[in-house]
Write an enzyme that holds these catalytic residues in place. Structure first.
Site, mmCIF file in Angstrom:
data_model
loop_
_atom_site.group_PDB
_atom_site.id
_atom_site.type_symbol
_atom_site.label_atom_id
_atom_site.label_comp_id
_atom_site.label_asym_id
_atom_site.label_seq_id
_atom_site.Cartn_x
_atom_site.Cartn_y
_atom_site.Cartn_z
ATOM 1 N N VAL A 83 0.840 -1.200 0.000
ATOM 2 C CA VAL A 83 0.000 0.000 0.000
ATOM 3 C C VAL A 83 0.879 1.256 0.000
ATOM 4 O O VAL A 83 1.741 1.416 0.861
ATOM 5 C CB VAL A 83 -0.945 0.020 1.216
ATOM 6 N N LYS A 84 0.668 2.115 -1.005
ATOM 7 C CA LYS A 84 1.480 3.328 -1.149
ATOM 8 C C LYS A 84 0.816 4.480 -0.411
ATOM 9 O O LYS A 84 -0.344 4.815 -0.682
ATOM 10 C CB LYS A 84 1.575 3.663 -2.643
ATOM 11 N N ILE A 85 1.552 5.073 0.532
ATOM 12 C CA ILE A 85 1.022 6.148 1.375
ATOM 13 C C ILE A 85 1.902 7.388 1.186
ATOM 14 O O ILE A 85 3.113 7.330 1.438
ATOM 15 C CB ILE A 85 1.048 5.736 2.861
#
Ligand code: G3P
Length: 224
Positions: A83-85
Site C-alpha cells: 500500500v502506497k502512502i
C-alpha cells in the site's frame, strides 16, 4: 539492485516480465489515469498475476480512516500488494497502523532524507524518494537516495530505498552505484537501458559478415 516497472500499463508489464528482469511494479493515480481500461482494483489484480514481486497501489484519501480503508481493501486484492502512502503526519500514522495489521506499505512522495528516515521508523518497508522531481527544482535527487542507503546500513534499518521519478538511464546507474535497493523505471527508460547504437550496428555487421561468408549458390548455411 532490483528493477521495478513504474506503470499501470499491463502490456508493458507483460513485455518486461518476458525479458526476465522484472522484480515488481509501482503504480500511482497518474499512471492509472494514463493506463485506462477498467477499475484500479481490476488492473492491480491483473498486474499481480504477472509478477510475484511487490505491486504498489496508492491511496488517494488524505484522512486517516480513508487511508486505512483504502489500504485494507487494496491488501485484500493479492498477497504481493504494497500500500502506497504519501508522506505526511497522517500518512505516518496510517503506515504504523497498517504495519500493526501486517499490511506492507510504501511511503511515497519523499523528498528529504529525514522524511525517509521517519517513514522507515513508522514501519514502511519501501521508501520512495522522487529523484527526477528534485532534479527539476535544481536539487540533486540522488543525494537523498545515497543518504538514506547509508543511514539504513549504519543503523541496520530493514526498509528498502526505492528510487522513483526516474527520468533517464543514468538515474538507474547512479542509483545502483549508490547501493540503492530498488529503482522503479518507466517502460521507455527501461527500453533506453537495453539499447546501445554500437550493439545495433554490431549485430548488423555480424549478420552482413555471416551472409558474406556463405558459399555462393547454396543458400543459407545454419549457424548451429
Ligand atoms: O514513481 C513515481 C513516478 O511515477 C513519478 O514520476 O516522472 O512524474 O516525476 P514523474
Amino acid at each position: 539492485m532490483k528493477i521495478f516497472l513504474d506503470t499501470a500499463e499491463v502490456e508493458e508489464i507483460r513485455t518486461v516480465a518476458r525479458w526476465g528482469v522484472l522484480d515488481g511494479v509501482t503504480t500511482n493515480p497518474t499512471l492509472f489515469g494514463k493506463a485506462g481500461g477498467g477499475s484500479y482494483e481490476s488492473i492491480l489484480s491483473e498486474i499481480c498475476t504477472i509478477t510475484k514481486g511487490p505491486v504498489s497501489a496508492e491511496v488517494v484519501a488524505e484522512d486517516l480512516d480513508g487511508m486505512l480503508a483504502q489500504g485494507r481493501s487494496f491488501a485484500k486484492l493479492a498477497p504481493n500488494i504494497v500500500v502506497k502512502i504519501p508522506m505526511s503526519e497522517t500518512g505516518l500514522e496510517a503506515i504504523s497502523r497498517l504495519k500493526a495489521e501486517g499490511i506492507s506499505t510504501n511511503c511515497t512522495l519523499v523528498f528529504s532524507t529525514n522524511q525517509g528516515l521517519l517513514a522507515a521508523k513508522a514501519g514502511a518497508v519501501l521508501i520512495s524518494p522522487f529523484v527526477g522531481r528534485l532534479d527539476d527544482i535544481n536539487q540533486d535527487g540522488m543525494i537523498v537516495v545515497r543518504e538514506l542507503v547509508e543511514i539504513f546500513a549504519v543503523h541496520d534499518i530493514k526498509s528498502e530505498v526505492l528510487a522513483a521519478s526516474i527520468r533517464h538511464p543514468l538515474h538507474a546507474t547512479l542509483a545502483a552505484l549508490a547501493g540503492c535497493h530498488i529503482a522503479t523505471v518507466p517502460f521507455k527508460v527501461l527500453q533506453q537501458m537495453v539499447h546501445h547504437p554500437l550493439t545495433e550496428s554490431g549485430i548488423k555487421q555480424f549478420r552482413a559478415d555471416w551472409d558474406k561468408a556463405q558459399p555462393k549458390g547454396n543458400g543459407h548455411r545454419s549457424a548451429v
